[in-house]
Design an enzyme around this catalytic site. Sequence first.
Site, PDB file in Angstrom:
ATOM      1  N   TYR A  34      14.617   6.342  -4.870  1.00 26.10           N
ATOM      2  CA  TYR A  34      15.096   5.960  -6.213  1.00 26.10           C
ATOM      3  C   TYR A  34      14.859   7.072  -7.243  1.00 26.10           C
ATOM      4  O   TYR A  34      15.814   7.660  -7.760  1.00 26.10           O
ATOM      5  CB  TYR A  34      14.394   4.656  -6.590  1.00 26.10           C
ATOM      6  CG  TYR A  34      14.592   4.180  -8.002  1.00 26.10           C
ATOM      7  CD1 TYR A  34      15.841   4.194  -8.621  1.00 26.10           C
ATOM      8  CD2 TYR A  34      13.504   3.666  -8.729  1.00 26.10           C
ATOM      9  CE1 TYR A  34      15.997   3.727  -9.913  1.00 26.10           C
ATOM     10  CE2 TYR A  34      13.653   3.195 -10.013  1.00 26.10           C
ATOM     11  CZ  TYR A  34      14.898   3.234 -10.611  1.00 26.10           C
ATOM     12  OH  TYR A  34      15.042   2.772 -11.895  1.00 26.10           O
ATOM     13  N   ASP A  36      13.371  13.852   3.867  1.00 23.21           N
ATOM     14  CA  ASP A  36      13.189  12.405   3.748  1.00 23.21           C
ATOM     15  C   ASP A  36      13.272  11.808   5.150  1.00 23.21           C
ATOM     16  O   ASP A  36      14.148  12.201   5.936  1.00 23.21           O
ATOM     17  CB  ASP A  36      14.293  11.825   2.852  1.00 23.21           C
ATOM     18  CG  ASP A  36      13.943  10.451   2.298  1.00 23.21           C
ATOM     19  OD1 ASP A  36      13.944  10.300   1.063  1.00 23.21           O
ATOM     20  OD2 ASP A  36      13.670   9.525   3.103  1.00 23.21           O
ATOM     21  N   ASP A  40       9.685  13.369   8.762  1.00 24.57           N
ATOM     22  CA  ASP A  40       8.512  12.726   8.186  1.00 24.57           C
ATOM     23  C   ASP A  40       7.535  13.812   7.741  1.00 24.57           C
ATOM     24  O   ASP A  40       7.279  14.747   8.505  1.00 24.57           O
ATOM     25  CB  ASP A  40       7.861  11.829   9.246  1.00 24.57           C
ATOM     26  CG  ASP A  40       6.864  10.873   8.631  1.00 24.57           C
ATOM     27  OD1 ASP A  40       5.862  11.345   8.063  1.00 24.57           O
ATOM     28  OD2 ASP A  40       7.096   9.654   8.710  1.00 24.57           O
ATOM     29  N   ILE A  41       6.990  13.676   6.533  1.00 23.31           N
ATOM     30  CA  ILE A  41       6.105  14.749   6.032  1.00 23.31           C
ATOM     31  C   ILE A  41       4.811  14.855   6.831  1.00 23.31           C
ATOM     32  O   ILE A  41       4.088  15.832   6.695  1.00 23.31           O
ATOM     33  CB  ILE A  41       5.767  14.581   4.523  1.00 23.31           C
ATOM     34  CG1 ILE A  41       5.250  13.174   4.231  1.00 23.31           C
ATOM     35  CG2 ILE A  41       6.972  14.930   3.666  1.00 23.31           C
ATOM     36  CD1 ILE A  41       4.624  13.039   2.866  1.00 23.31           C
ATOM     37  N   ALA A  79       7.824  11.491  -1.662  1.00 27.52           N
ATOM     38  CA  ALA A  79       7.723  10.634  -0.478  1.00 27.52           C
ATOM     39  C   ALA A  79       6.382   9.902  -0.404  1.00 27.52           C
ATOM     40  O   ALA A  79       5.332  10.536  -0.290  1.00 27.52           O
ATOM     41  CB  ALA A  79       7.911  11.498   0.777  1.00 27.52           C
ATOM     42  N   TYR A  83      -2.884   1.128  -3.361  1.00 27.41           N
ATOM     43  CA  TYR A  83      -1.817   2.069  -3.748  1.00 27.41           C
ATOM     44  C   TYR A  83      -2.353   3.078  -4.761  1.00 27.41           C
ATOM     45  O   TYR A  83      -2.246   4.302  -4.584  1.00 27.41           O
ATOM     46  CB  TYR A  83      -0.620   1.291  -4.324  1.00 27.41           C
ATOM     47  CG  TYR A  83       0.379   2.169  -5.030  1.00 27.41           C
ATOM     48  CD1 TYR A  83       1.072   3.151  -4.343  1.00 27.41           C
ATOM     49  CD2 TYR A  83       0.617   2.032  -6.402  1.00 27.41           C
ATOM     50  CE1 TYR A  83       1.981   3.976  -4.996  1.00 27.41           C
ATOM     51  CE2 TYR A  83       1.520   2.842  -7.059  1.00 27.41           C
ATOM     52  CZ  TYR A  83       2.199   3.814  -6.356  1.00 27.41           C
ATOM     53  OH  TYR A  83       3.083   4.625  -7.013  1.00 27.41           O
ATOM     54  N   HIS A  94      10.410  -5.214  -7.177  1.00 26.74           N
ATOM     55  CA  HIS A  94      10.263  -4.870  -8.596  1.00 26.74           C
ATOM     56  C   HIS A  94      10.947  -5.883  -9.502  1.00 26.74           C
ATOM     57  O   HIS A  94      11.968  -6.467  -9.147  1.00 26.74           O
ATOM     58  CB  HIS A  94      10.800  -3.462  -8.852  1.00 26.74           C
ATOM     59  CG  HIS A  94       9.950  -2.405  -8.223  1.00 26.74           C
ATOM     60  ND1 HIS A  94      10.365  -1.652  -7.159  1.00 26.74           N
ATOM     61  CD2 HIS A  94       8.681  -2.022  -8.484  1.00 26.74           C
ATOM     62  CE1 HIS A  94       9.388  -0.843  -6.800  1.00 26.74           C
ATOM     63  NE2 HIS A  94       8.354  -1.046  -7.580  1.00 26.74           N
ATOM     64  N   ARG A 140       4.199  -4.132 -19.221  1.00 22.79           N
ATOM     65  CA  ARG A 140       4.419  -2.831 -18.591  1.00 22.79           C
ATOM     66  C   ARG A 140       5.285  -1.966 -19.508  1.00 22.79           C
ATOM     67  O   ARG A 140       6.057  -2.478 -20.321  1.00 22.79           O
ATOM     68  CB  ARG A 140       5.160  -2.994 -17.242  1.00 22.79           C
ATOM     69  CG  ARG A 140       4.377  -3.750 -16.178  1.00 22.79           C
ATOM     70  CD  ARG A 140       3.241  -2.896 -15.632  1.00 22.79           C
ATOM     71  NE  ARG A 140       2.481  -3.591 -14.599  1.00 22.79           N
ATOM     72  CZ  ARG A 140       1.431  -4.382 -14.836  1.00 22.79           C
ATOM     73  NH1 ARG A 140       1.033  -4.610 -16.064  1.00 22.79           N
ATOM     74  NH2 ARG A 140       0.789  -4.944 -13.823  1.00 22.79           N
ATOM     75  N   GLY A 144      -3.890  -7.553  -7.445  1.00 25.08           N
ATOM     76  CA  GLY A 144      -3.877  -6.120  -7.763  1.00 25.08           C
ATOM     77  C   GLY A 144      -3.119  -5.758  -9.039  1.00 25.08           C
ATOM     78  O   GLY A 144      -2.921  -4.577  -9.309  1.00 25.08           O
TER      79      GLY A 144
HETATM   80  N1  UDP Z   1       6.601  -9.483 -11.476  1.00 28.32           N
HETATM   81  C1  UDP Z   1       6.891 -10.833 -11.582  1.00 28.32           C
HETATM   82  N2  UDP Z   1       7.781 -11.385 -10.715  1.00 28.32           N
HETATM   83  C2  UDP Z   1       8.392 -10.662  -9.725  1.00 28.32           C
HETATM   84  C3  UDP Z   1       8.088  -9.287  -9.619  1.00 28.32           C
HETATM   85  C4  UDP Z   1       7.194  -8.718 -10.524  1.00 28.32           C
HETATM   86  O1  UDP Z   1       6.353 -11.525 -12.449  1.00 28.32           O
HETATM   87  O2  UDP Z   1       9.170 -11.250  -8.958  1.00 28.32           O
HETATM   88  C5  UDP Z   1       5.647  -8.872 -12.417  1.00 28.32           C
HETATM   89  C6  UDP Z   1       4.480  -8.160 -11.746  1.00 28.32           C
HETATM   90  O3  UDP Z   1       3.445  -9.080 -11.456  1.00 28.32           O
HETATM   91  C7  UDP Z   1       4.100  -7.128 -12.814  1.00 28.32           C
HETATM   92  C8  UDP Z   1       5.438  -6.798 -13.487  1.00 28.32           C
HETATM   93  O4  UDP Z   1       6.322  -7.876 -13.135  1.00 28.32           O
HETATM   94  O5  UDP Z   1       3.257  -7.712 -13.766  1.00 28.32           O
HETATM   95  C9  UDP Z   1       6.047  -5.494 -12.984  1.00 28.32           C
HETATM   96  O6  UDP Z   1       6.002  -5.510 -11.575  1.00 28.32           O
HETATM   97  P1  UDP Z   1       6.775  -4.470 -10.688  1.00 28.32           P
HETATM   98  O7  UDP Z   1       6.543  -4.855  -9.259  1.00 28.32           O
HETATM   99  O8  UDP Z   1       8.183  -4.353 -11.151  1.00 28.32           O
HETATM  100  O9  UDP Z   1       6.074  -3.068 -11.009  1.00 28.32           O
HETATM  101  P2  UDP Z   1       4.517  -2.608 -10.958  1.00 28.32           P
HETATM  102  O10 UDP Z   1       4.009  -2.788 -12.353  1.00 28.32           O
HETATM  103  O11 UDP Z   1       3.805  -3.410  -9.932  1.00 28.32           O
HETATM  104  O12 UDP Z   1       4.626  -1.166 -10.578  1.00 28.32           O
END
Ligand code: UDP
Length: 325
Positions: free
Chosen positions: A11, A31, A51-52, A74, A141, A189, A221, A284
């Site tokens: 992406y 990639d 693969d790296i 990657a 992560y 996401h 965020r 997390g």
């Molecule tokens: N989130 C959510 N529902 C979903 C996917 C994500 O409420 O189906 C929330 C997630 O808990 C976080 C925010 O949206 O608080 C952004 O999450 P995403 O996975 O897009 O990115 P991250 O911040 O984890 O990199």
Amino acid sequence: MKIAVTGGAGYIGSHTVKLLKENGHDILVIDNLYNGHIKAVPDDVTFAKCDIRETETVKEILSAFKPEAVIHFAAFIEVGESTRNPLSFYINNISGTLSLLSAMKESGINKIIFSSTAAVYGNPKKIPIPETETVKPINPYGQTKACVEKALADLSSYSDFRYVSLRYFNAAGADPSGLIGESHNPETHLIPLVLKTAKGEREKISIFGTDYPTPDGTCIRDYIHVNDLAKAHLLALEHLMDGGKSEVFNCGYGKGYSVKEIIETAKKVTGKAFKVIEDERRKGDPAVLVADPGKLKRLLNWKPEFDDLEFIIKTAWNWELNRRF
Ligand code: UDP
């Protein structure tokens, strides 16, 4: 200039490759296509399916192409998956990067731009977060990215090697051309999932946690348009090529939106009504991640062009309706 891009079929990688090409650079994409898409790679770049972690092969590919620098995307990126399968993240993100660094060393390449993350901050004390905030990840992560940053800092201190680490906040949106966009499988996401729900591909969108210490109880965020993020890579590359020293930069707008605000904006942009349910917290997840992007603006003269949530969601919606992959 010749530049190697690992994860260039992904992406953020593919949007950066497009920008580098528009600026006249000659690109090698490495990639393994595990998560990347061959359709995201333009015909006129050199492509190596590799693969790296295959150090020898990567060394041969780099030695043949002779890039000035590497941009290293990657990696595994999904926070939730990293809590379920931490070992795979340590192997892919840490061993993979160390393998790439060995191959670079043996090919005489001493500059890298590294994809780091806001997840290295864990639950930061200071919001917006400056780069000087303590690095204290709360998920595997973020740990893997923080470990690589430490290795890069040591290489930079003790050898002829320079790097820029870009700590991404939440990359979002798609290139306005509609030719490339976000396509993860499975998608986890928020914005693409909300848009798939608006499109009718999913029955509902779940809000993960409504009891966070934020005004509406949902996580906040800093969503940055992927092309503004791509621009940060171009500027970081120019910085290293001009002899600039190793640096770490936050990449975000300095403004946060809650999960509920994202859903409301998506309803407005798409004109669709869809089902939203309140669910448990996801493991997390920090409550608030908002960047202080001052350093990127000051040192690299970064000027965001797409700092507009409606525009970001519009470009993502356009992609979602006309996906090529
Ligand atoms: N989130 C959510 N529902 C979903 C996917 C994500 O409420 O189906 C929330 C997630 O808990 C976080 C925010 O949206 O608080 C952004 O999450 P995403 O996975 O897009 O990115 P991250 O911040 O984890 O990199």
